[in-house]
Design a protein around this motif. Sequence first.
Motif, PDB file in Angstrom:
ATOM      1  N   GLY B 280       0.805  -1.227   0.000  1.00  0.00           N
ATOM      2  CA  GLY B 280       0.000   0.000   0.000  1.00  0.00           C
ATOM      3  C   GLY B 280       0.824   1.257   0.000  1.00  0.00           C
ATOM      4  N   ARG B 281       2.001   1.209  -0.668  1.00  0.00           N
ATOM      5  CA  ARG B 281       2.851   2.396  -0.725  1.00  0.00           C
ATOM      6  C   ARG B 281       2.102   3.563  -1.349  1.00  0.00           C
ATOM      7  NH1 ARG B 281       8.650   1.658  -0.497  1.00  0.00           N
ATOM      8  NH2 ARG B 281       9.099  -0.428   0.285  1.00  0.00           N
ATOM      9  N   LEU B 282       2.273   4.727  -0.745  1.00  0.00           N
ATOM     10  CA  LEU B 282       1.539   5.901  -1.221  1.00  0.00           C
ATOM     11  C   LEU B 282       2.138   6.395  -2.527  1.00  0.00           C
ATOM     12  CD1 LEU B 282       1.530   7.786   2.190  1.00  0.00           C
ATOM     13  CD2 LEU B 282      -0.315   6.391   1.265  1.00  0.00           C
ATOM     14  N   SER B 283       1.257   6.833  -3.430  1.00  0.00           N
ATOM     15  CA  SER B 283       1.781   7.468  -4.642  1.00  0.00           C
ATOM     16  C   SER B 283       1.719   8.977  -4.434  1.00  0.00           C
ATOM     17  CB  SER B 283       0.981   7.045  -5.871  1.00  0.00           C
ATOM     18  OG  SER B 283      -0.373   7.309  -5.679  1.00  0.00           O
ATOM     19  N   MET B 284       2.884   9.550  -4.136  1.00  0.00           N
ATOM     20  CA  MET B 284       2.931  10.964  -3.784  1.00  0.00           C
ATOM     21  C   MET B 284       3.614  11.789  -4.855  1.00  0.00           C
ATOM     22  SD  MET B 284       3.866  10.759   0.221  1.00  0.00           S
ATOM     23  CE  MET B 284       5.138   9.539  -0.019  1.00  0.00           C
ATOM     24  N   ILE B 285       4.064  11.117  -5.911  1.00  0.00           N
ATOM     25  CA  ILE B 285       4.767  11.888  -6.936  1.00  0.00           C
ATOM     26  C   ILE B 285       4.226  11.457  -8.295  1.00  0.00           C
ATOM     27  CG2 ILE B 285       6.727  10.357  -7.376  1.00  0.00           C
ATOM     28  CD1 ILE B 285       7.968  13.519  -6.630  1.00  0.00           C
ATOM     29  N   TYR B 286       4.462  12.261  -9.308  1.00  0.00           N
ATOM     30  CA  TYR B 286       3.899  12.077 -10.647  1.00  0.00           C
ATOM     31  C   TYR B 286       2.384  12.193 -10.605  1.00  0.00           C
ATOM     32  CZ  TYR B 286       8.588  10.350 -11.308  1.00  0.00           C
ATOM     33  OH  TYR B 286       9.946  10.247 -11.308  1.00  0.00           O
ATOM     34  N   ASN B 287       1.882  13.019  -9.716  1.00  0.00           N
ATOM     35  CA  ASN B 287       0.453  13.355  -9.716  1.00  0.00           C
ATOM     36  C   ASN B 287       0.287  14.737  -9.075  1.00  0.00           C
ATOM     37  OD1 ASN B 287       0.740  12.918  -6.973  1.00  0.00           O
ATOM     38  ND2 ASN B 287      -0.182  10.895  -7.048  1.00  0.00           N
ATOM     39  N   GLN B 288      -0.971  15.097  -8.856  1.00  0.00           N
ATOM     40  CA  GLN B 288      -1.257  16.428  -8.335  1.00  0.00           C
ATOM     41  C   GLN B 288      -0.625  16.654  -6.965  1.00  0.00           C
ATOM     42  OE1 GLN B 288      -5.159  17.326  -9.768  1.00  0.00           O
ATOM     43  NE2 GLN B 288      -5.538  18.564  -7.986  1.00  0.00           N
ATOM     44  N   THR B 291       2.937  17.674  -7.356  1.00  0.00           N
ATOM     45  CA  THR B 291       3.063  19.073  -7.767  1.00  0.00           C
ATOM     46  C   THR B 291       2.908  20.001  -6.576  1.00  0.00           C
ATOM     47  OG1 THR B 291       2.140  18.497  -9.902  1.00  0.00           O
ATOM     48  CG2 THR B 291       2.157  20.804  -9.352  1.00  0.00           C
ATOM     49  N   ILE B 292       1.886  19.729  -5.750  1.00  0.00           N
ATOM     50  CA  ILE B 292       1.617  20.633  -4.621  1.00  0.00           C
ATOM     51  C   ILE B 292       2.776  20.596  -3.628  1.00  0.00           C
ATOM     52  CG2 ILE B 292       0.121  21.033  -2.635  1.00  0.00           C
ATOM     53  CD1 ILE B 292      -2.216  20.173  -4.335  1.00  0.00           C
ATOM     54  N   ILE B 293       3.225  19.388  -3.240  1.00  0.00           N
ATOM     55  CA  ILE B 293       4.288  19.283  -2.236  1.00  0.00           C
ATOM     56  C   ILE B 293       5.544  20.003  -2.717  1.00  0.00           C
ATOM     57  CG2 ILE B 293       5.840  17.688  -1.029  1.00  0.00           C
ATOM     58  CD1 ILE B 293       3.610  15.651  -1.032  1.00  0.00           C
ATOM     59  N   VAL B 294       5.961  19.695  -3.935  1.00  0.00           N
ATOM     60  CA  VAL B 294       7.233  20.238  -4.407  1.00  0.00           C
ATOM     61  C   VAL B 294       7.131  21.753  -4.612  1.00  0.00           C
ATOM     62  CG1 VAL B 294       8.999  20.079  -6.173  1.00  0.00           C
ATOM     63  CG2 VAL B 294       7.817  18.035  -5.438  1.00  0.00           C
ATOM     64  N   LEU B 355       4.041  33.635  -8.908  1.00  0.00           N
ATOM     65  CA  LEU B 355       5.074  32.678  -9.317  1.00  0.00           C
ATOM     66  C   LEU B 355       4.448  31.317  -9.607  1.00  0.00           C
ATOM     67  CD1 LEU B 355       8.020  33.476  -6.911  1.00  0.00           C
ATOM     68  CD2 LEU B 355       8.005  33.696  -9.376  1.00  0.00           C
ATOM     69  N   ALA B 356       3.485  30.913  -8.760  1.00  0.00           N
ATOM     70  CA  ALA B 356       2.899  29.580  -8.907  1.00  0.00           C
ATOM     71  C   ALA B 356       2.086  29.469 -10.192  1.00  0.00           C
ATOM     72  CB  ALA B 356       2.015  29.258  -7.701  1.00  0.00           C
ATOM     73  N   VAL B 357       1.371  30.534 -10.551  1.00  0.00           N
ATOM     74  CA  VAL B 357       0.511  30.478 -11.739  1.00  0.00           C
ATOM     75  C   VAL B 357       1.329  30.196 -12.998  1.00  0.00           C
ATOM     76  CG1 VAL B 357      -0.822  31.960 -13.274  1.00  0.00           C
ATOM     77  CG2 VAL B 357      -1.429  31.814 -10.897  1.00  0.00           C
ATOM     78  N   GLY B 358       2.549  30.753 -13.052  1.00  0.00           N
ATOM     79  CA  GLY B 358       3.351  30.557 -14.257  1.00  0.00           C
ATOM     80  C   GLY B 358       4.324  29.398 -14.166  1.00  0.00           C
ATOM     81  N   TYR B 359       4.210  28.559 -13.122  1.00  0.00           N
ATOM     82  CA  TYR B 359       5.218  27.527 -12.938  1.00  0.00           C
ATOM     83  C   TYR B 359       5.155  26.471 -14.022  1.00  0.00           C
ATOM     84  CZ  TYR B 359       8.686  27.523  -9.391  1.00  0.00           C
ATOM     85  OH  TYR B 359       9.846  27.735  -8.720  1.00  0.00           O
ATOM     86  N   TYR B 360       6.352  26.019 -14.424  1.00  0.00           N
ATOM     87  CA  TYR B 360       6.368  25.099 -15.554  1.00  0.00           C
ATOM     88  C   TYR B 360       7.281  23.896 -15.332  1.00  0.00           C
ATOM     89  CZ  TYR B 360       8.959  23.547 -19.549  1.00  0.00           C
ATOM     90  OH  TYR B 360       9.671  22.786 -20.407  1.00  0.00           O
ATOM     91  N   LEU B 365       8.136  18.001 -14.371  1.00  0.00           N
ATOM     92  CA  LEU B 365       8.975  16.911 -13.864  1.00  0.00           C
ATOM     93  C   LEU B 365       8.233  15.990 -12.921  1.00  0.00           C
ATOM     94  CD1 LEU B 365      12.380  18.680 -13.201  1.00  0.00           C
ATOM     95  CD2 LEU B 365      11.888  16.952 -14.903  1.00  0.00           C
ATOM     96  N   VAL B 366       7.402  16.540 -12.032  1.00  0.00           N
ATOM     97  CA  VAL B 366       6.780  15.689 -11.012  1.00  0.00           C
ATOM     98  C   VAL B 366       5.261  15.637 -11.130  1.00  0.00           C
ATOM     99  CG1 VAL B 366       8.643  16.161  -9.399  1.00  0.00           C
ATOM    100  CG2 VAL B 366       6.582  17.519  -9.286  1.00  0.00           C
ATOM    101  N   GLY B 367       4.687  16.315 -12.128  1.00  0.00           N
ATOM    102  CA  GLY B 367       3.238  16.434 -12.188  1.00  0.00           C
ATOM    103  C   GLY B 367       2.522  15.224 -12.752  1.00  0.00           C
ATOM    104  N   GLY B 368       3.243  14.363 -13.502  1.00  0.00           N
ATOM    105  CA  GLY B 368       2.577  13.227 -14.111  1.00  0.00           C
ATOM    106  C   GLY B 368       1.471  13.697 -15.032  1.00  0.00           C
ATOM    107  N   ALA B 369       0.345  12.974 -15.037  1.00  0.00           N
ATOM    108  CA  ALA B 369      -0.733  13.317 -15.966  1.00  0.00           C
ATOM    109  C   ALA B 369      -1.647  14.395 -15.403  1.00  0.00           C
ATOM    110  CB  ALA B 369      -1.533  12.068 -16.300  1.00  0.00           C
TER     111      ALA B 369
END
Lengths: 138, 420
Positions: B280-288, B291-294, B355-360, B365-369
């Motif tokens: 049950g490892r958490l999926s904390m990266i390559y998703n929303q 993005t929020i954490i990083v 800054l966040a609105v224009g982040y790319y 890199l970590v946002g996934g789909a």
Amino acid sequence: MRFPAYATVSDRLFYYAYIAVCALIFAFLVAPILVIIPLSFNAEPYFTFTEEMLRLNPEGYSLRWYRMLGALGMQNPDETGLVQWWSDLWANATWVDAAKNSLIIGFWTHCCRRCWGRWRRSASPGRRCRSAGLSWRS
Amino acid sequence: MANSFAFSMAPVDVSQDGETLRRSLHRAQMKAKIKALLLVSPLLLFIVVTFLVPIGQLMMRSVYHDGFSSNAPNLAAWFEINPEGTAPTEEAYTALVADLQLMNQTKTAGGAGTRINYSVPGARSLFTSTARAAKNLQPPFKEAVLAHDARWEDPLLWTAMRNAASPWTLDFYLTGMDMRYGKDGGVELLPSGERIYLWLYAKTFILSGIITLICLLLAFPIAHLLATLPPKTSNLLMILVLLPFWTSLLVRTTSWIVLLQGQGVVNSLLVATGLIDDSGRLSMIYNQTGTIIVMVHILLPFMVLPLYSIMKVIPASYVRAARSLGATPWTAFWRVYLPQTLPGIAAGVLLVFILAVGYYITPALVGGADGQLFSNQIQFHMSRSNWSQAAALAAMLLAGVLVLYWLYDRLIGIDKLKLG
């Protein structure tokens, strides 16, 4: 921490909880930087901590990536002549190239900033603004 | 007598060389101003060349695209004469074939087709294949063209060509707002399954808001701690804030991948302590979530620094006075301390949000789909050389930020803002 005499028990508890929360937030801030340093000594080309690294086995650690990065882009990294090796490093190594770029850009950015500040000062002798690590005039 | 009269009539403020003082002062001031201007002129030129010109070009590109109009003079003339809604006649097809022959000679069928392709998918291949065959087509052209490819009959194609016949267009903004031209020539929303941008636009602003809020909640306690501790300790702790600030963005983003990935540090620690199952490892990266954490981590210093600089100058005696007058700790914080930190909060929130609105890079890199932001779509179109679409999306983003800035000015007042 010396509390004033009138501090109640809940005041003290709240203070310690507050310090704990702050410590967690500081940990959040520096964790990624602390993690990336030991990982750079990884002997394997994987982006995770290997079993050997977790067991603190010296086999799991190496300077492999530093050596690779240091020689990246050089024509002949195994050259034994000292002068040739250094001139090769200075002319061709990728990281030296990048460092040169950083220095040039940093220098001109600094010059532009100074000019701008000078102009702003001469136009309007305003107050001096300060912020941690940054200071400018407005 | 006459001599003394002349003396008394002379202006009182004559300098040695016979000029009035006012004029010489004025000249001295002008000289100083010109000197200052000359000193700063390289920088002004730099700003004009690197900011104003590119932004102007971007705006221009989003409404101007001459890929079709410059290569189809005959069709443009036909559209000029015949009003909107006219069914394409034999004359229209004659103009079309003439233009296609022209495109075949100048090898511009691909470029012109690409422009139509933005509105009608598949138009590019239609243009190139018909342009190759154009010189062999015989009148009557309508039958000949339709015999070559029946897709030329499509009214949507003719609407798209009519719109593209003028280089000035709002098509890219329509696409950016998930709209298209309908069969009746009017504008309609895409079917709900094909909409991309509207939701992404809203999501970008929502996610930026969430990130800003989390940043504020995390930054407030540590900024307060830094501002109230004795300088020796607080300077040391300040390094912990500035260290990530000085570290490369890419390094921080990739080290979060190490921490958060499936076999990463956080998951392994959780499994080792028995908090979660190995399966049950958490999926904390390559998703929303990733993005929020990083992004919170990367933008946190931008919130801490303005808050700190404001809190530093708030006298501690105010809260003590409130407490001694009978306020509860919460009231003293809420009614006395918090209002004094508002300028810092305002500055930090504005800085982090914009800054966040224009982040790319980070979402890429970590946002996934599902963790992608609006800027990633801009990048997508740029990588496909659809500059006009990228420019239109960028202009939409800019407009959104400007609207929020205006709202902010109306609600809070930009003069409350204090960066240092």
